[in-house]
Design an enzyme around this catalytic site. Structure first.
Site, short mmCIF file in Angstrom:
data_model
loop_
_atom_site.label_atom_id
_atom_site.label_comp_id
_atom_site.label_asym_id
_atom_site.label_seq_id
_atom_site.Cartn_x
_atom_site.Cartn_y
_atom_site.Cartn_z
N GLY A 56 0.82 -1.20 0.00
CA GLY A 56 0.00 0.00 0.00
C GLY A 56 0.85 1.25 0.00
O GLY A 56 2.03 1.21 0.37
N GLN A 109 3.08 9.96 1.58
CA GLN A 109 4.39 9.29 1.45
C GLN A 109 5.15 9.78 0.22
O GLN A 109 6.36 9.60 0.13
CB GLN A 109 4.23 7.77 1.38
CG GLN A 109 3.74 7.15 2.68
CD GLN A 109 3.61 5.65 2.56
OE1 GLN A 109 2.60 5.15 2.10
NE2 GLN A 109 4.66 4.93 2.95
N CYS A 139 6.51 -0.54 6.52
CA CYS A 139 6.08 0.66 5.79
C CYS A 139 7.22 1.09 4.87
O CYS A 139 8.38 1.06 5.27
CB CYS A 139 5.78 1.77 6.80
SG CYS A 139 5.29 3.32 6.04
N LEU A 140 6.87 1.46 3.64
CA LEU A 140 7.90 1.90 2.69
C LEU A 140 8.64 3.14 3.19
O LEU A 140 9.76 3.41 2.77
CB LEU A 140 7.27 2.18 1.31
CG LEU A 140 6.69 0.95 0.60
CD1 LEU A 140 5.94 1.38 -0.65
CD2 LEU A 140 7.79 -0.05 0.25
N HIS A 196 -3.52 0.79 8.15
CA HIS A 196 -2.20 1.41 8.05
C HIS A 196 -2.24 2.64 7.12
O HIS A 196 -1.75 3.71 7.46
CB HIS A 196 -1.21 0.36 7.54
CG HIS A 196 0.18 0.85 7.32
ND1 HIS A 196 1.25 0.39 8.05
CD2 HIS A 196 0.69 1.74 6.44
CE1 HIS A 196 2.36 1.01 7.63
NE2 HIS A 196 2.05 1.82 6.65
N GLU A 197 -2.85 2.45 5.94
CA GLU A 197 -2.87 3.54 4.95
C GLU A 197 -3.78 4.69 5.39
O GLU A 197 -3.45 5.85 5.19
CB GLU A 197 -3.28 3.02 3.57
CG GLU A 197 -2.38 1.92 2.99
CD GLU A 197 -0.91 2.29 2.97
OE1 GLU A 197 -0.57 3.48 2.84
OE2 GLU A 197 -0.07 1.37 3.09
N HIS A 228 -2.05 6.92 7.73
CA HIS A 228 -1.14 7.88 7.07
C HIS A 228 -1.86 9.20 6.78
O HIS A 228 -1.25 10.26 6.85
CB HIS A 228 -0.63 7.30 5.74
CG HIS A 228 0.61 6.47 5.87
ND1 HIS A 228 1.76 6.93 6.48
CD2 HIS A 228 0.91 5.21 5.44
CE1 HIS A 228 2.70 5.99 6.43
NE2 HIS A 228 2.20 4.93 5.81
ZN ZN Z 1 3.11 3.14 5.49
#
Ligand code: ZN
Length: 158
Positions: free
Chosen positions: A46, A51, A88-89, A130-131, A134
């Site tokens: 995701g 981000q 997480c990226l 999670h997303e 953000h």
């Molecule tokens: Zn993330």
């Protein structure tokens, strides 16, 4: 050519509340296309717009079957509980232990502005939570129980 740079959690953009999308125009379509390309290249599950430095309520999730584009997503139902590894990226190389609902349903708009619902269990439910976090400026490291150790990570990979 639409790869965007993924910011790390040291960047202030990851700690701000995102604004709703109001215009369903070419800029949104370009953002979504770029996010898809960026997620694919990074091999992630995701990606949220903050981000890549865009403070708008836009998220994409790879369910394994399709890439869901969630514009202005709202959590409408959750159920159950799961505790597991989450990455997480924007937090490269690390994973944490995070408690999430085991089922989640979101309501969101597509790139044309049409509302729809999407639901998922296990990894997908975790990813929705999670997303959406953000978009509130929350990174999982703020809600995790702790980081996983190297040994635990190796065990997960086996
Ligand atoms: Zn993330």
């Amino acid at each position: 050519m639409g790869l965007r740079k993924i910011l790390t959690d040291k960047d202030p953009a990851l700690h701000k509340v995102c604004k709703p999308v109001e215009k369903f125009d070419w800029k949104l379509r370009k953002l979504l296309d770029d996010m898809r390309e960026t997620l694919e290249k990074a091999n992630g599950v995701g990606l949220a717009a903050p981000q890549v430095g865009i403070l708008r309520r836009v998220v994409i999730v790879d369910t394994g079957e399709e890439i869901l584009e969630l514009v202005n997503p709202v959590m409408v139902a959750t159920d159950g509980e799961q505790t597991g590894a989450e990455g997480c990226l924007s937090v490269p190389g690390r994973y944490g232990l995070v408690k999430r609902p085991n089922y989640a349903k979101v309501r969101a708009q597509d790139r044309e502005g049409n509302w729809f619902e999407a639901e998922g269990e296990a990894l997908i439910a975790r990813c929705f939570c999670h997303e959406l976090d953000h978009l509130e400026g929350i990174v999982y490291t703020q809600v995790m129980e702790r980081f996983l150790t190297e040994e635990e990570l190796e065990a997960e990979e086996e």
